[in-house]
Structures are given as structure tokens and as C-alpha cells.
Design an enzyme around this catalytic site. Structure first.
Site, PDB file in Angstrom:
ATOM      1  N   ASP A 106      64.340  22.011  24.262  1.00  0.00           N
ATOM      2  CA  ASP A 106      63.431  21.532  23.879  1.00  0.00           C
ATOM      3  C   ASP A 106      62.227  21.213  24.839  1.00  0.00           C
ATOM      4  O   ASP A 106      61.139  20.522  24.405  1.00  0.00           O
ATOM      5  CB  ASP A 106      64.139  19.918  23.591  1.00  0.00           C
ATOM      6  CG  ASP A 106      64.953  19.623  22.660  1.00  0.00           C
ATOM      7  OD1 ASP A 106      65.711  18.964  22.233  1.00  0.00           O
ATOM      8  OD2 ASP A 106      65.048  20.901  21.785  1.00  0.00           O
ATOM      9  N   LYS A 120      64.665   9.919  21.654  1.00  0.00           N
ATOM     10  CA  LYS A 120      65.209  10.040  20.273  1.00  0.00           C
ATOM     11  C   LYS A 120      66.364  10.573  19.874  1.00  0.00           C
ATOM     12  O   LYS A 120      67.164   9.791  19.442  1.00  0.00           O
ATOM     13  CB  LYS A 120      64.018  10.875  20.059  1.00  0.00           C
ATOM     14  CG  LYS A 120      64.640  11.556  18.369  1.00  0.00           C
ATOM     15  CD  LYS A 120      63.601  12.536  17.956  1.00  0.00           C
ATOM     16  CE  LYS A 120      63.718  14.035  18.421  1.00  0.00           C
ATOM     17  NZ  LYS A 120      64.760  14.705  17.841  1.00  0.00           N
ATOM     18  N   ASN A 121      66.807  11.343  21.074  1.00  0.00           N
ATOM     19  CA  ASN A 121      68.348  12.156  20.860  1.00  0.00           C
ATOM     20  C   ASN A 121      69.238  11.412  21.270  1.00  0.00           C
ATOM     21  O   ASN A 121      70.519  11.782  21.054  1.00  0.00           O
ATOM     22  CB  ASN A 121      68.074  13.476  21.337  1.00  0.00           C
ATOM     23  CG  ASN A 121      67.196  14.550  20.389  1.00  0.00           C
ATOM     24  OD1 ASN A 121      66.890  14.049  19.352  1.00  0.00           O
ATOM     25  ND2 ASN A 121      66.738  15.612  21.275  1.00  0.00           N
ATOM     26  N   ARG A 158      67.959  16.200   9.770  1.00  0.00           N
ATOM     27  CA  ARG A 158      69.258  16.728   9.720  1.00  0.00           C
ATOM     28  C   ARG A 158      70.195  16.100  10.660  1.00  0.00           C
ATOM     29  O   ARG A 158      71.456  16.048  10.400  1.00  0.00           O
ATOM     30  CB  ARG A 158      69.071  18.212  10.324  1.00  0.00           C
ATOM     31  CG  ARG A 158      68.063  18.318  11.759  1.00  0.00           C
ATOM     32  CD  ARG A 158      68.376  19.981  12.072  1.00  0.00           C
ATOM     33  NE  ARG A 158      69.768  20.315  12.155  1.00  0.00           N
ATOM     34  CZ  ARG A 158      70.306  21.133  11.464  1.00  0.00           C
ATOM     35  NH1 ARG A 158      69.918  21.395  10.167  1.00  0.00           N
ATOM     36  NH2 ARG A 158      71.657  21.291  11.414  1.00  0.00           N
ATOM     37  N   ARG A 199      70.807  26.465  11.910  1.00  0.00           N
ATOM     38  CA  ARG A 199      71.341  24.986  12.357  1.00  0.00           C
ATOM     39  C   ARG A 199      72.562  24.592  11.512  1.00  0.00           C
ATOM     40  O   ARG A 199      72.739  23.659  10.953  1.00  0.00           O
ATOM     41  CB  ARG A 199      70.475  23.990  12.252  1.00  0.00           C
ATOM     42  CG  ARG A 199      68.866  24.139  12.596  1.00  0.00           C
ATOM     43  CD  ARG A 199      68.710  24.104  14.099  1.00  0.00           C
ATOM     44  NE  ARG A 199      69.115  22.819  14.590  1.00  0.00           N
ATOM     45  CZ  ARG A 199      68.397  21.723  14.726  1.00  0.00           C
ATOM     46  NH1 ARG A 199      66.845  21.786  14.197  1.00  0.00           N
ATOM     47  NH2 ARG A 199      68.620  20.692  15.338  1.00  0.00           N
ATOM     48  N   ARG A 254      57.607  12.708  14.622  1.00  0.00           N
ATOM     49  CA  ARG A 254      59.011  12.488  14.318  1.00  0.00           C
ATOM     50  C   ARG A 254      59.635  12.366  15.601  1.00  0.00           C
ATOM     51  O   ARG A 254      60.900  11.652  15.659  1.00  0.00           O
ATOM     52  CB  ARG A 254      59.530  13.888  13.636  1.00  0.00           C
ATOM     53  CG  ARG A 254      59.326  14.074  12.209  1.00  0.00           C
ATOM     54  CD  ARG A 254      60.198  15.149  11.605  1.00  0.00           C
ATOM     55  NE  ARG A 254      61.683  14.931  11.870  1.00  0.00           N
ATOM     56  CZ  ARG A 254      62.380  15.742  11.782  1.00  0.00           C
ATOM     57  NH1 ARG A 254      62.128  17.156  11.009  1.00  0.00           N
ATOM     58  NH2 ARG A 254      63.817  15.596  12.002  1.00  0.00           N
ATOM     59  N   ILE A 261      69.136  29.580  22.603  1.00  0.00           N
ATOM     60  CA  ILE A 261      69.780  28.539  21.843  1.00  0.00           C
ATOM     61  C   ILE A 261      69.517  28.637  20.278  1.00  0.00           C
ATOM     62  O   ILE A 261      70.450  28.542  19.495  1.00  0.00           O
ATOM     63  CB  ILE A 261      69.506  26.840  22.303  1.00  0.00           C
ATOM     64  CG1 ILE A 261      69.471  26.694  23.715  1.00  0.00           C
ATOM     65  CG2 ILE A 261      70.109  26.017  21.533  1.00  0.00           C
ATOM     66  CD1 ILE A 261      71.084  26.851  24.318  1.00  0.00           C
TER      67      ILE A 261
END
Ligand code: EPZ
Length: 419
Positions: free
Chosen positions: A304, A22-23, A92, A121, A396, A326
Site C-alpha cells: 500500500d 481504514k484497514n 470488497r 483479489r 475511499r 503482492i
């Protein structure tokens, strides 16, 4: 809204394929804005967030077609320079359109993403970097308005290593006049995958994957073809599933070399993880050892994976300490795990977990992407039935995680909420 219902206690056995990242997909799709011609991207995961970035691109006039997980994206004509609030508020990472739009079009109007469940964020580092490159930035009516006849190379030093900040400015720098240096850049594998795509598009980039990235601007970039790197967080989530259920699974297309910190910590818990042929074999142990973890930017233990690891520590044989360095609010899953019988105490960004003999199934609610994964993992090992509601969070960022777990033998099903 769907919910996922799990009957705990089944051992996971079998083979499962890890999907594309995804990222990595999100910044790579944004990078298509820099090019003329038709890009072809393979191994793109079927996720809500990918569909959202596609809506952002189509809203900008970009042509997007999908066939069997491959996307053809043609940004020859970009007829709009705005990423609207209703899209950015759902994801976002839409802010990744900002750098490419300013570089390609000379202007952009992108809704400020605002905070989310896990933290404020902010995107200040993205904006300070673009200003250093000569962009005029104004914040008006909840939007970032950026203008620059042509960006110019600059040396940018990030106060904090930011993944999408590094990606946004690396993309912007590819078409700037002169050389840009990013200091204290993020080193995540997804940044490296993006840099690989940009170089195939004609960009001149050195040092991706280190904290120091140099980009020599060029006049234009052309379309390319690329296969998205596998998702190391999905792979880590599946490894924890095997660790929690004394399972014995084989992961195919696993980015093993991107997972040193996660593999190291999981091995310490007693989970066996070894390359086997083209894949990686993961065998859970009867006794889960307690292990401390502190989340860090790559190559450290990824934030994550924090919620998923906490589910595993909930059933370990002792005390473990998890520090989240984080994000300021990434323990929302704790209260739901406690409802399943987990013994967890939090003090600020530190969680102290006393392992228990067993967890009990319960009705729980997902609050963010990785928290939903953590609750499903806990449900796999809990006694009885666990119902996880609001699984739109899960969809998501995971491509059919419930189906993959079902294929491995989990007693899991998805039902429409309210049934
Ligand atoms: C990326 O988010 C990932 N998302 C996140 O994954 C991941 O958790 C995060 O990196 C950290 O690894 C994508 O890649 C789409 P950051 P990003 O900028 O880029 C501060 C998931 O579950 N910061 O690296 O938004 C920030 O507050 C998601 O897949 C500033 O202060 O994260 C945070 O404390 C969740 N100013 C730290 O830096 C800025 O301008 C790291 O954030 C930018 C960031």
C-alpha cells in the site's frame, strides 16, 4: 466528480495529525456483528469505505450512530443475513461480514466481491477456511451462501498470507466450538488491533501479530469500547510528501512502531525521520537517493506504500528498482507518472525508475486508492499545475488528505469536475 488541482514546488512545513486506520476500522466494525450490546469506537476516520461498511451493517439490521468521529454500533438485533451486490461491489472488504455472520447467525449470503483495478483479489482462502470449520459453502448467482449450525474449531493453513482472510476466520473462530489454529496468518498491525478488540469482547486469542494464531471458541461475545489505531499508510504517505518537497513536518499520533520497513527505506533515500516528543519529525533532503524496494507481507515493505514510494523515486538521483510481489496489477499509476515526465520502465511486476531532474505538471487520472495518492504527491513536487481527476478513489481511503496538505502549505485545491 471532483478533481484536485495542485501548483507544485511548495515546501511542506508544519504539524499534521494522522487519522485512524481504514484497514483496522473495517474489520473492527464487522466484528460488532459478533456481539450483543452497544459498541463504542473512537478515532474512526471519515472515509467513504467506512460509510460503506456502515451501510452493510445497517442493511443487516444493526443500529449505527456517529458523533464527532465516534461510532456507537449495536448488533443485538441482526435481522438480515445478506450483504448485497450493490454494496459489496463498491467495497470488497464487505466480505468481512461473512465470518461474523456465519458464526453469529449460522448463515450468510454475501455477494462475491469480484476483482478490482489492482488484481483478481480472490477469496478462496476465506471460503476454504470456513469449510474446514464445518460451514457448507455454495456459490450461486454471484453470491457466497454459507451455512453452519455451529462452526467447529479447525487447524487452517493459509497458502498465502491474507489480511482479510486471517481477519474473517479469526472472527468466525471466536464463537466456534473448540480451538482454531491459523497457520501462516497475516501479521499486519490491523490484524493485531482487531484481535485486541475481540479479546475486549471476551474472545480467547493468542498469537495475533505472529504467523500462528490460536482462538479458543466461547459461547458469546459482549460489546466493548476501543480507539482505532492510527493509519500507518496515511502516515507513510505524509512522510513521502515531506521527502518530495524538502519539507519539514511533524506527524502527530503517528504509529511509528508499525512503520519500521517504511521508515528504514525512507531514511535510505535521505529523508530524516526521528521521534520528537509525542510526534515524529520528518525532514526531506535536497538530494533524494535512489533505493530499491520489494513489497512484502508485514513486517516487510507494504504494497500500500508502493505507488507513493515510486513517486519519490521518480525524482531520485539514480536508478531504483521496485518489485510488487503482492498484487498482479499494481502499476497502473506508472503510465500517469510517465505523463508527468517520470522515466519508468516496467517488466512484469518489476518497475525500473531512472530519476529525473524534474516532473512537469499534467492532467492525470486516478485509477485506484494508492495510485491517486501517488499522483497527488508527484504534483506537489512537479513544475506547474497538476490536475488529478476521479479523486473519489482518494476519498475511499484518506480523510481529507488535500486539506491536510493545504494546512502544511501545499498549493492544492479541490474543484468540481467540469469547472
Ligand atoms: C488487505 O487486502 C488490505 N485491505 C489491502 O489494502 C492491502 O493491500 C492488502 O491487505 C495487502 O496488505 C484491507 O485490509 C481492507 P490479501 P486483502 O488477502 O486482505 C491473495 C488499501 O489500499 N489471496 O492480504 O484483500 C491475493 O490475491 C487496500 O488500503 C488469495 O489468493 O489482501 C493477494 O495476492 C488495497 N486468496 C494476496 O493474497 C484469498 O482468499 C494478499 O491479499 C485471499 C488473498
Amino acid at each position: 466528480m471532483d478533481k484536485i488541482v495542485i501548483g507544485g514546488g511548495e515546501r511542506l512545513i508544519g504539524e499534521v495529525e494522522v487519522s485512524g486506520s481504514k484497514n483496522a476500522s473495517l474489520p473492527i466494525f464487522a466484528a460488532s456483528l459478533l456481539t450483543e450490546g452497544e459498541n463504542l469506537f473512537h478515532n474512526v476516520p471519515r472515509l467513504k469505505d467506512v460509510l460503506t461498511i456502515v451501510r452493510v451493517l445497517k442493511n443487516l439490521g444493526v443500529k449505527v450512530r456517529e458523533k464527532e468521529g465516534a461510532y456507537r454500533i449495536d448488533a443485538t438485533e441482526v435481522s438480515n443475513d445478506e450483504a448485497p451486490y450493490d454494496l459489496v461491489k463498491t467495497m470488497r472488504a464487505s466480505i468481512l461480514a461473512l465470518g461474523p455472520l456465519v458464526a453469529r447467525m449460522g448463515k450468510a449470503r454475501v455477494s462475491l466481491p469480484g476483482g478490482c483495478a489492482i488484481g483478481a483479489r480472490p477469496i478462496n482462502l476465506h471460503l476454504v477456511g470456513l469449510e474446514a470449520m464445518g460451514a457448507k459453502i455454495e456459490l450461486r448467482n454471484g453470491y457466497v451462501e454459507a451455512k453452519a449450525d455451529r462452526l467447529k474449531g479447525a487447524t487452517i493453513s493459509f497458502d498465502t498470507a491474507t489480511v482479510t482472510g486471517t481477519e474473517n476466520l479469526m472472527m468466525a473462530a471466536t464463537l466456534a466450538k473448540g480451538k482454531t489454529v491459523l497457520q501462516n496468518a497475516a501479521m499486519e498491525p490491523e490484524v493485531v488491533d482487531l484481535a485486541g478488540v475481540l479479546k475486549k469482547m471476551g474472545a480467547k486469542i493468542e498469537g495475533a501479530g505472529t504467523g500462528l494464531i490460536g482462538i479458543e471458541g466461547v459461547e458469546s461475545l459482549h460489546a466493548t469500547e476501543h480507539t482505532i489505531t492510527p493509519d500507518r499508510i496515511e502516515a507513510g504517505t505524509l512522510m513521502v510528501a515531506a521527502g518530495l518537497t524538502r519539507g519539514n513536518i511533524k506527524l502527530l499520533r503517528c504509529p511509528f512502531h508499525h512503520m519500521e520497513a517504511v521508515v528504514h527505506k525512507l531514511r535510505e533515500t535521505g529523508t530524516e525521520i526521528d521521534p520528537e516528543g509525542e510526534g515524529v519529525r520528518v525532514v526531506g533532503s535536497r538530494r533524494i537517493r535512489s533505493v530499491d524496494v520489494k513489497t512484502q507481507p508485514y513486517p516487510g515493505f507494504p504494497t500500500d506504500m508502493q505507488a507513493q514510494f515510486m513517486a519519490l523515486m521518480s525524482l531520485s538521483r539514480g536508478l531504483s528498482v521496485i518489485s510488487e510481489t503482492i498484487f498482479e496489477n499494481r502499476f497502473i499509476h506508472v503510465s500517469e507518472l510517465q505523463r508527468m515526465g517520470a522515466d519508468i520502465r516496467t517488466e512484469g511486476n518489476t518497475a525500473i525508475i531512472q530519476g529525473v531532474e524534474s516532473l512537469s505538471g499534467a492532467q492525470v487520472m486516478a485509477t485506484d486508492l494508492r495510485a491517486s495518492a501517488s499522483l497527488i504527491l508527484a504534483g506537489l513536487a512537479a513544475d506547474g499545475i497538476t490536475e488529478v481527476s476521479r479523486v473519489y478513489h482518494l476519498d475511499r481511503g484518506y480523510e481529507g488528505l488535500d486539506q491536510k496538505l493545504k494546512m502544511l502549505g501545499a498549493n492544492i485545491k479541490r474543484v468540481k469536475e467540469g469547472n
